[in-house]
Write a protein that holds these residues in place. Sequence first.
Motif, PDB file in Angstrom:
ATOM      1  N   SER A  76       0.869  -1.185   0.000  1.00  0.00           N
ATOM      2  CA  SER A  76       0.000   0.000   0.000  1.00  0.00           C
ATOM      3  C   SER A  76       0.904   1.234   0.000  1.00  0.00           C
ATOM      4  CB  SER A  76      -0.908  -0.006   1.237  1.00  0.00           C
ATOM      5  OG  SER A  76      -1.668   1.176   1.292  1.00  0.00           O
ATOM      6  N   TRP A  77       1.148   1.763  -1.199  1.00  0.00           N
ATOM      7  CA  TRP A  77       2.090   2.870  -1.328  1.00  0.00           C
ATOM      8  C   TRP A  77       1.648   4.140  -0.611  1.00  0.00           C
ATOM      9  CZ3 TRP A  77       6.713   1.457  -2.668  1.00  0.00           C
ATOM     10  CH2 TRP A  77       6.875   0.331  -3.481  1.00  0.00           C
ATOM     11  N   PRO A  78       0.383   4.557  -0.684  1.00  0.00           N
ATOM     12  CA  PRO A  78      -0.020   5.753   0.081  1.00  0.00           C
ATOM     13  C   PRO A  78       0.208   5.597   1.584  1.00  0.00           C
ATOM     14  CG  PRO A  78      -1.662   5.225  -1.577  1.00  0.00           C
ATOM     15  CD  PRO A  78      -0.708   4.076  -1.545  1.00  0.00           C
ATOM     16  N   GLN A  79      -0.100   4.395   2.111  1.00  0.00           N
ATOM     17  CA  GLN A  79       0.113   4.168   3.531  1.00  0.00           C
ATOM     18  C   GLN A  79       1.598   4.194   3.877  1.00  0.00           C
ATOM     19  OE1 GLN A  79      -1.577   0.512   4.908  1.00  0.00           O
ATOM     20  NE2 GLN A  79      -1.113   0.910   7.060  1.00  0.00           N
ATOM     21  N   MET A  80       2.430   3.605   3.000  1.00  0.00           N
ATOM     22  CA  MET A  80       3.867   3.613   3.243  1.00  0.00           C
ATOM     23  C   MET A  80       4.417   5.035   3.205  1.00  0.00           C
ATOM     24  SD  MET A  80       6.915   1.681   1.145  1.00  0.00           S
ATOM     25  CE  MET A  80       6.444   0.079   1.766  1.00  0.00           C
ATOM     26  N   SER A 116       2.797   7.724   3.824  1.00  0.00           N
ATOM     27  CA  SER A 116       2.309   8.425   5.001  1.00  0.00           C
ATOM     28  C   SER A 116       3.175   8.121   6.225  1.00  0.00           C
ATOM     29  CB  SER A 116       0.853   8.037   5.268  1.00  0.00           C
ATOM     30  OG  SER A 116       0.375   8.635   6.453  1.00  0.00           O
ATOM     31  N   LYS A 117       3.584   6.861   6.360  1.00  0.00           N
ATOM     32  CA  LYS A 117       4.434   6.493   7.488  1.00  0.00           C
ATOM     33  C   LYS A 117       5.819   7.104   7.360  1.00  0.00           C
ATOM     34  CE  LYS A 117       2.185   2.151   8.723  1.00  0.00           C
ATOM     35  NZ  LYS A 117       2.349   0.683   8.908  1.00  0.00           N
ATOM     36  N   VAL A 118       6.352   7.096   6.131  1.00  0.00           N
ATOM     37  CA  VAL A 118       7.662   7.712   5.915  1.00  0.00           C
ATOM     38  C   VAL A 118       7.592   9.204   6.190  1.00  0.00           C
ATOM     39  CG1 VAL A 118       9.432   8.216   4.188  1.00  0.00           C
ATOM     40  CG2 VAL A 118       8.390   5.945   4.270  1.00  0.00           C
ATOM     41  N   GLN A 119       6.490   9.826   5.789  1.00  0.00           N
ATOM     42  CA  GLN A 119       6.315  11.261   6.017  1.00  0.00           C
ATOM     43  C   GLN A 119       6.270  11.566   7.508  1.00  0.00           C
ATOM     44  OE1 GLN A 119       2.961  12.944   4.019  1.00  0.00           O
ATOM     45  NE2 GLN A 119       2.905  14.771   5.303  1.00  0.00           N
ATOM     46  N   SER A 120       5.564  10.726   8.264  1.00  0.00           N
ATOM     47  CA  SER A 120       5.489  10.958   9.700  1.00  0.00           C
ATOM     48  C   SER A 120       6.836  10.728  10.382  1.00  0.00           C
ATOM     49  CB  SER A 120       4.429  10.039  10.315  1.00  0.00           C
ATOM     50  OG  SER A 120       4.795   8.674  10.139  1.00  0.00           O
ATOM     51  N   MET A 121       7.659   9.833   9.830  1.00  0.00           N
ATOM     52  CA  MET A 121       8.975   9.582  10.403  1.00  0.00           C
ATOM     53  C   MET A 121       9.947  10.695  10.079  1.00  0.00           C
ATOM     54  SD  MET A 121       9.300   5.512   9.593  1.00  0.00           S
ATOM     55  CE  MET A 121      11.026   5.473  10.074  1.00  0.00           C
ATOM     56  N   ARG A 122       9.890  11.220   8.887  1.00  0.00           N
ATOM     57  CA  ARG A 122      10.831  12.254   8.468  1.00  0.00           C
ATOM     58  C   ARG A 122      10.374  13.655   8.849  1.00  0.00           C
ATOM     59  NH1 ARG A 122      12.628  11.457   2.350  1.00  0.00           N
ATOM     60  NH2 ARG A 122      13.841  13.271   3.013  1.00  0.00           N
ATOM     61  N   GLY A 123       9.076  13.812   9.051  1.00  0.00           N
ATOM     62  CA  GLY A 123       8.568  15.116   9.425  1.00  0.00           C
ATOM     63  C   GLY A 123       8.511  16.105   8.298  1.00  0.00           C
ATOM     64  N   SER A 124       8.577  15.631   7.047  1.00  0.00           N
ATOM     65  CA  SER A 124       8.518  16.505   5.895  1.00  0.00           C
ATOM     66  C   SER A 124       7.533  15.941   4.896  1.00  0.00           C
ATOM     67  CB  SER A 124       9.890  16.646   5.237  1.00  0.00           C
ATOM     68  OG  SER A 124      10.366  15.391   4.818  1.00  0.00           O
ATOM     69  N   PRO A 125       6.794  16.763   4.155  1.00  0.00           N
ATOM     70  CA  PRO A 125       5.790  16.254   3.199  1.00  0.00           C
ATOM     71  C   PRO A 125       6.425  15.559   2.021  1.00  0.00           C
ATOM     72  CG  PRO A 125       6.039  18.630   2.991  1.00  0.00           C
ATOM     73  CD  PRO A 125       6.853  18.231   4.188  1.00  0.00           C
ATOM     74  N   LEU A 126       5.809  14.449   1.624  1.00  0.00           N
ATOM     75  CA  LEU A 126       6.254  13.697   0.441  1.00  0.00           C
ATOM     76  C   LEU A 126       5.070  13.584  -0.514  1.00  0.00           C
ATOM     77  CD1 LEU A 126       8.284  10.766   2.025  1.00  0.00           C
ATOM     78  CD2 LEU A 126       9.191  12.775   0.900  1.00  0.00           C
ATOM     79  N   GLN A 127       5.334  13.712  -1.773  1.00  0.00           N
ATOM     80  CA  GLN A 127       4.290  13.624  -2.772  1.00  0.00           C
ATOM     81  C   GLN A 127       4.732  12.688  -3.869  1.00  0.00           C
ATOM     82  OE1 GLN A 127       3.393  17.552  -4.154  1.00  0.00           O
ATOM     83  NE2 GLN A 127       2.388  18.178  -2.250  1.00  0.00           N
TER      84      GLN A 127
END
Length: 203
Positions: free
Chosen positions: A184-188, A190-201
């Motif tokens: 599930s790429w969106p979920q992954m 989202s988790k990476v974004q929460s870990m890094r603290g920066s928005p990913l698109q």
Amino acid sequence: MNQACFEGYHGKWAWGLGVPMVLVVCVALPLTILMLTIRNRKRLLYNPGFARHYGFLYRTYRPCRCYWEGCIALQTIVLVAISVFGYSMGSYFQAMLLLLALILIWLALVAMRPYAQRAAQKAMELGVVCLLLTVFTVLAMLPDGYMQQAGISDKAKLALGVCLAVLNACYVGYVCWQLCRLVSWPQMLSKVQSMRGSPLQLA
């Protein structure tokens, strides 16, 4: 390299460390997994604490096959034992034992169908089939094998080897494709974004 097996310092290491580790890894570990999952079968789905600590042992499998991780440990031990101790029997009989073990593993997979995901079940079955074909071909190419006795040319053996390499590469590609498809790429992200603290698109 001139030290005789099980004599002198080799004997001390073998009996003092080797045998206890064999008992721990080859006997205690699979039995512990089997007992832990079978005895707690009712707690697997309804006890969050148990799932949090031991879920990695059974989440991949169907509830009725929650013990399969212990079976995989036993399968690995058997294959390693054939690779290590079968050497003294000669390459031909070693390959025969390996072929027999893989056939039994494939039959167990097909009969028990332990994996919860159909894709995982199919990938494991195909993986064992690739191993069977590879071992069978190696067995035929040995000095006492069929190809040597039939006088098959080296070019034909090379072509068969290339076909086996392509087959195994296709299997690796299939597994990678299944992994990419099931993630599930969106979920992954989202988790990476929460870990890094920066928005990913996504691009």
